[in-house]
Design a protein around this motif. Structure first.
Motif, mmCIF file in Angstrom:
data_model
loop_
_atom_site.group_PDB
_atom_site.id
_atom_site.type_symbol
_atom_site.label_atom_id
_atom_site.label_comp_id
_atom_site.label_asym_id
_atom_site.label_seq_id
_atom_site.Cartn_x
_atom_site.Cartn_y
_atom_site.Cartn_z
ATOM 1 N N GLY A 186 -6.912 -3.949 -11.589
ATOM 2 C CA GLY A 186 -6.155 -4.415 -11.957
ATOM 3 C C GLY A 186 -4.991 -5.022 -12.698
ATOM 4 O O GLY A 186 -3.794 -4.544 -11.093
ATOM 5 N N ASN A 187 -4.156 -5.575 -13.302
ATOM 6 C CA ASN A 187 -2.587 -5.159 -12.835
ATOM 7 C C ASN A 187 -1.866 -4.149 -13.772
ATOM 8 O O ASN A 187 -1.963 -3.416 -15.027
ATOM 9 N N PRO A 188 -0.841 -3.503 -12.444
ATOM 10 C CA PRO A 188 -0.496 -2.434 -13.022
ATOM 11 C C PRO A 188 0.683 -2.188 -13.763
ATOM 12 O O PRO A 188 0.780 -1.132 -14.823
ATOM 13 N N GLU A 189 0.820 -3.872 -14.586
ATOM 14 C CA GLU A 189 2.113 -3.700 -15.682
ATOM 15 C C GLU A 189 1.185 -3.109 -17.147
ATOM 16 O O GLU A 189 2.350 -2.910 -17.927
ATOM 17 N N ARG A 190 -0.048 -3.222 -16.969
ATOM 18 C CA ARG A 190 -0.888 -2.690 -18.028
ATOM 19 C C ARG A 190 -0.202 -1.083 -17.997
ATOM 20 O O ARG A 190 -1.388 -0.250 -16.555
ATOM 21 N N PRO A 191 0.161 -0.450 -19.363
ATOM 22 C CA PRO A 191 -0.216 1.151 -19.445
ATOM 23 C C PRO A 191 -1.457 1.330 -18.854
ATOM 24 O O PRO A 191 -2.026 2.289 -18.108
ATOM 25 N N GLU A 192 -2.872 1.589 -19.155
ATOM 26 C CA GLU A 192 -4.286 1.719 -18.896
ATOM 27 C C GLU A 192 -4.179 1.516 -17.407
ATOM 28 O O GLU A 192 -4.914 2.691 -16.957
ATOM 29 N N ILE A 193 -4.475 0.136 -16.665
ATOM 30 C CA ILE A 193 -4.127 0.284 -14.966
ATOM 31 C C ILE A 193 -3.145 1.020 -14.564
ATOM 32 O O ILE A 193 -3.926 1.920 -13.852
ATOM 33 N N MET A 194 -2.423 1.131 -15.267
ATOM 34 C CA MET A 194 -1.339 2.039 -14.153
ATOM 35 C C MET A 194 -1.859 3.628 -14.230
ATOM 36 O O MET A 194 -2.071 4.236 -13.089
ATOM 37 N N THR A 209 -9.476 -11.683 -13.956
ATOM 38 C CA THR A 209 -10.177 -13.182 -14.520
ATOM 39 C C THR A 209 -10.057 -12.793 -16.392
ATOM 40 O O THR A 209 -10.856 -12.973 -16.957
ATOM 41 N N ASN A 210 -8.887 -14.402 -16.890
ATOM 42 C CA ASN A 210 -8.646 -14.098 -18.029
ATOM 43 C C ASN A 210 -8.025 -12.777 -18.438
ATOM 44 O O ASN A 210 -8.589 -12.473 -19.782
ATOM 45 N N GLY A 211 -7.427 -12.089 -18.531
ATOM 46 C CA GLY A 211 -7.139 -10.753 -18.654
ATOM 47 C C GLY A 211 -8.076 -9.663 -19.025
ATOM 48 O O GLY A 211 -7.118 -9.154 -19.191
ATOM 49 N N GLN A 212 -8.860 -10.125 -18.001
ATOM 50 C CA GLN A 212 -10.372 -8.852 -17.718
ATOM 51 C C GLN A 212 -9.922 -8.217 -16.286
ATOM 52 O O GLN A 212 -10.395 -8.683 -15.563
ATOM 53 N N ALA A 213 -9.686 -7.268 -16.655
ATOM 54 C CA ALA A 213 -9.727 -6.534 -14.897
ATOM 55 C C ALA A 213 -11.041 -5.958 -14.095
ATOM 56 O O ALA A 213 -11.874 -6.204 -15.206
ATOM 57 N N ILE A 214 -11.027 -6.640 -13.231
ATOM 58 C CA ILE A 214 -12.073 -5.474 -12.479
ATOM 59 C C ILE A 214 -12.320 -4.138 -13.204
ATOM 60 O O ILE A 214 -10.960 -2.940 -13.602
ATOM 61 N N LEU A 215 -12.869 -3.215 -13.039
ATOM 62 C CA LEU A 215 -13.240 -1.918 -12.789
ATOM 63 C C LEU A 215 -11.959 -0.721 -11.830
ATOM 64 O O LEU A 215 -12.699 -1.949 -10.695
ATOM 65 N N PRO A 216 -12.372 -0.168 -11.896
ATOM 66 C CA PRO A 216 -10.996 0.494 -11.258
ATOM 67 C C PRO A 216 -12.632 0.804 -9.649
ATOM 68 O O PRO A 216 -12.923 1.587 -10.568
ATOM 69 N N THR A 217 -11.328 0.172 -7.967
ATOM 70 C CA THR A 217 -12.047 0.687 -7.863
ATOM 71 C C THR A 217 -12.093 0.990 -6.305
ATOM 72 O O THR A 217 -11.011 0.123 -5.880
ATOM 73 N N PRO A 218 -11.868 2.708 -6.444
ATOM 74 C CA PRO A 218 -10.358 2.810 -5.113
ATOM 75 C C PRO A 218 -11.476 3.796 -4.121
ATOM 76 O O PRO A 218 -11.963 4.421 -4.257
ATOM 77 N N THR A 219 -11.940 2.497 -3.528
ATOM 78 C CA THR A 219 -12.701 2.825 -2.446
ATOM 79 C C THR A 219 -12.159 3.564 -1.109
ATOM 80 O O THR A 219 -10.925 3.491 -0.592
ATOM 81 N N ILE A 220 -12.886 4.621 -0.879
ATOM 82 C CA ILE A 220 -13.015 5.332 0.891
ATOM 83 C C ILE A 220 -13.923 5.125 1.549
ATOM 84 O O ILE A 220 -14.765 5.439 1.603
ATOM 85 N N GLY A 221 -12.737 5.553 2.990
ATOM 86 C CA GLY A 221 -13.979 4.831 4.090
ATOM 87 C C GLY A 221 -13.723 5.802 4.969
ATOM 88 O O GLY A 221 -12.424 6.112 4.858
ATOM 89 N N GLY A 222 -14.894 6.419 5.657
ATOM 90 C CA GLY A 222 -14.207 7.292 6.526
ATOM 91 C C GLY A 222 -15.555 7.244 7.781
ATOM 92 O O GLY A 222 -16.175 6.732 8.063
ATOM 93 N N VAL A 223 -15.218 8.507 8.883
ATOM 94 C CA VAL A 223 -15.536 8.350 9.827
ATOM 95 C C VAL A 223 -15.817 9.975 10.279
ATOM 96 O O VAL A 223 -14.798 10.954 10.278
#
Length: 322
Positions: free
Chosen positions: A81-89, A121-135
């Motif tokens: 989400g918005n990294p300007e919000r401390p919890e997202i950062m 959306t409307n101030g509601q962030a997506i769940l944090p999703t650091p997707t990892i792709g590997g080979v």
């Protein structure tokens, strides 16, 4: 979703979507193939960004390993989400720290990546999703493992299991989808255990001893066995540990585990190898029949499982039209 896209890759695909990893033959070499996987569990990252970041790397590494391939490198796609919000950062920083620790421990370097921020959306962030792709690399694709059971009457083992086979229900699919609760800590990821167990399983595959392999992730042991049965059309009967909570045993999402099958005559030899490697690998059941039976629960036919698995999304889309 994958039915809408080309998964045959000029006829070189050896494993199509539905297993742990896609596997594509290297057409310039008679034996080499590449295994690919992409993984993350956002609810884990939301509960504990550090452990969730570790888990995303570990599951990707585990899925590649489950085919028999040697994991080589990874890429990350950091969606927040918005990294300007401390919890997202905070989520972003600690997820990256977890990813880094896992990549170093598993010798699975990040070689590229991208970032997508301000996903709200409307101030509601997506769940944090650091997707990892590997080979990963299969030196000889003829030794590749698949998730589908190979035959009736084979022994089923759970490599890397804790003494109770599984117990961690925090942030699990069972809590979320069955009980409607999102609570508890994310499962801990023991990276040394992940590496030791994965190397043991990969050696079994390369030596031709594992006839089917599937890692345990969302949904736990119960879902892993169901997916193997659906893929093969062969059922399974899994034992119940005396004195243990069957819900936790079958639906706990403890990490670093693989369900694997072997021929009955190889059981003693494989368990001796497991003991020597220091990887607890209990015998938990056998393949057979046309139903999945978890402990004392009623048998669930493969037809019923397949219908539930394949019809949910079309049914959901049809309901959306009403």
């Amino acid at each position: 979703v994958y039915e809408q896209y080309d998964t045959l890759i000029q006829g070189n695909s050896l494993q199509l979507p539905g297993g742990d990893a896609g596997v594509v033959r290297v057409d310039t070499h008679p034996r080499k193939a590449l295994a690919f996987s992409s993984d993350v569990t956002p609810r884990y990252v939301e509960a504990d960004p550090f452990e969730g970041g570790k888990q995303a790397v570990a599951e990707c590494w585990r899925n590649i390993t489950a085919t028999g391939a040697l994991p080589l490198a990874a890429t990350d796609n950091l969606n927040f989400g918005n990294p300007e919000r401390p919890e997202i950062m905070g989520q972003l920083v600690f997820a990256i720290k977890g990813i880094g620790e896992a990549c170093r421990a598993l010798d699975f370097p990040i070689v590229s990546g991208n970032v997508s921020l301000y996903n709200e959306t409307n101030g509601q962030a997506i769940l944090p999703t650091p997707t990892i792709g590997g080979v990963g690399l299969l030196a000889d694709w003829s030794k590749m493992a698949r998730i589908r059971f190979a035959a009736q009457g084979e022994a089923i083992l759970l490599a890397g299991a804790p003494a109770n086979w599984g117990s961690h229900l925090g942030q699990s699919v069972y809590l979320r989808d069955v009980l409607g609760r999102i609570e508890g800590p994310a499962p801990h990821v023991d990276l040394a255990h992940e590496k030791k167990t994965g190397e043991f399983v990969r050696a079994l595959i390369q030596d031709g001893l594992a006839t089917a392999v599937h890692d345990c992730s969302s949904g736990g042991l119960g879902l892993a066995v169901a997916e193997m049965a659906i893929a093969s059309g062969i059922g399974a009967k899994i034992s119940q540990l005396n004195g243990e909570n069957p819900i936790a045993t079958f639906f706990g999402e403890d990490q670093g585990r693989y369900v694997l099958t072997i021929k009955e005559e190889n059981l003693d030899a494989v368990q001796a190898r497991a003991s020597e490697a220091g990887v607890f690998t209990p015998f938990i059941g056998r393949t057979g029949g046309n139903s999945v039976v978890l402990g004392d629960a009623r048998p669930v036919s493969i037809e019923e499982l397949r219908s539930a698995h394949e019809s949910w999304f079309p049914d959901f889309m049809e309901r959306g039209k009403l």
